[in-house]
Design an enzyme around this catalytic site. Sequence first.
Site, PDB file in Angstrom:
ATOM      1  N   HIS A  96      61.718  37.272  41.215  1.00 29.69           N
ATOM      2  CA  HIS A  96      61.319  36.670  39.938  1.00 29.69           C
ATOM      3  C   HIS A  96      62.544  36.020  39.285  1.00 29.69           C
ATOM      4  O   HIS A  96      63.651  36.539  39.384  1.00 29.69           O
ATOM      5  CB  HIS A  96      60.710  37.728  39.011  1.00 29.69           C
ATOM      6  CG  HIS A  96      60.092  37.135  37.788  1.00 29.69           C
ATOM      7  ND1 HIS A  96      60.841  36.743  36.706  1.00 29.69           N
ATOM      8  CD2 HIS A  96      58.807  36.828  37.497  1.00 29.69           C
ATOM      9  CE1 HIS A  96      60.027  36.230  35.791  1.00 29.69           C
ATOM     10  NE2 HIS A  96      58.788  36.267  36.248  1.00 29.69           N
ATOM     11  N   GLU A 166      56.433  29.779  40.093  1.00 27.66           N
ATOM     12  CA  GLU A 166      56.553  30.000  38.653  1.00 27.66           C
ATOM     13  C   GLU A 166      57.736  29.189  38.126  1.00 27.66           C
ATOM     14  O   GLU A 166      58.888  29.652  38.147  1.00 27.66           O
ATOM     15  CB  GLU A 166      56.818  31.489  38.375  1.00 27.66           C
ATOM     16  CG  GLU A 166      55.757  32.401  38.951  1.00 27.66           C
ATOM     17  CD  GLU A 166      55.742  33.732  38.225  1.00 27.66           C
ATOM     18  OE1 GLU A 166      54.749  34.018  37.557  1.00 27.66           O
ATOM     19  OE2 GLU A 166      56.741  34.461  38.309  1.00 27.66           O
TER      20      GLU A 166
HETATM   21  P1  PGA Z   1      54.218  34.649  31.248  1.00 27.91           P
HETATM   22  O1  PGA Z   1      55.069  35.279  32.447  1.00 27.91           O
HETATM   23  O2  PGA Z   1      52.785  34.568  31.722  1.00 27.91           O
HETATM   24  O3  PGA Z   1      54.392  35.607  30.114  1.00 27.91           O
HETATM   25  O4  PGA Z   1      54.795  33.287  30.992  1.00 27.91           O
HETATM   26  C1  PGA Z   1      54.822  34.833  33.741  1.00 27.91           C
HETATM   27  C2  PGA Z   1      55.732  35.499  34.728  1.00 27.91           C
HETATM   28  O5  PGA Z   1      56.919  35.701  34.449  1.00 27.91           O
HETATM   29  O6  PGA Z   1      55.266  35.819  35.829  1.00 27.91           O
END
Ligand code: PGA
Length: 247
Positions: A96, A166
Amino acid sequence: MSWVGTSWKMNKTLAEARDYATRLAAALSDGAPAGVQPFIIPPATAITTVRDILGPDSPVVLGIQNAHWADAGAWTGEISVPQAADAGARLVEIGHSERREFFAETDETVNLKVKATLAHGLRPLLCVGEPGEVFAAGGSVAHIMAQVAAALDGIDDVSRVLIAYEPIWAIGEHGREARPEDIEAVFAALDAAYGDRVEAILYGGSVNQGNAEETLRVPGVNGLFVGRSAWQVDGYLELLRIAASLA
Ligand code: PGA
């Protein structure tokens, strides 16, 4: 199959985790909505609590937010894949952007963790994403394809891998919601290269109940990885319903 899940990040006490899991178990007592695979990634402290409340027949896949690549040893503060599996995790979130940025996670350690996860029979949820400057300069596709290639280097069978795209500029309270046209090119490239080889390719970053449907309609998107909008169980259940309506 549309994979729809949430990481709680560094949130929830055990009491809060129990409450969420109890409501989720009740809502899914007849199984998951058709065509949807739910997954929940609590903080490590709450995995066994959530596992016990959901029970052995739950349709929900449980995950851990990070795991070390070694099986055991002198790695203070870390949790191994076998320990995560022992606690009930069947999926390991890896790479992440918050871990890459603040905890020195690199393409090399991500690759080691993906390999360790597969070696123990769990599913890696490989997270990739580009910074806002790279997006603005038109470099998203090249950046993402390089990150995925590095993470999967040396792995022949990627059929159990989930990829979550992401974009860093879309994540969290300071992120901005992506429009379908912002992410289409990356999904086209990921789908062409990996669509028939991996389990699923998900989108994450400011997903909410208002934009989930248009996001799921982007070609190549097989699910959603959600933070804030799924931290209350009603919000998560609504996202499962939206995914089921399109499945
Ligand atoms: P968020 O986080 O939906 O709060 O933007 C997404 C993530 O970090 O996977």
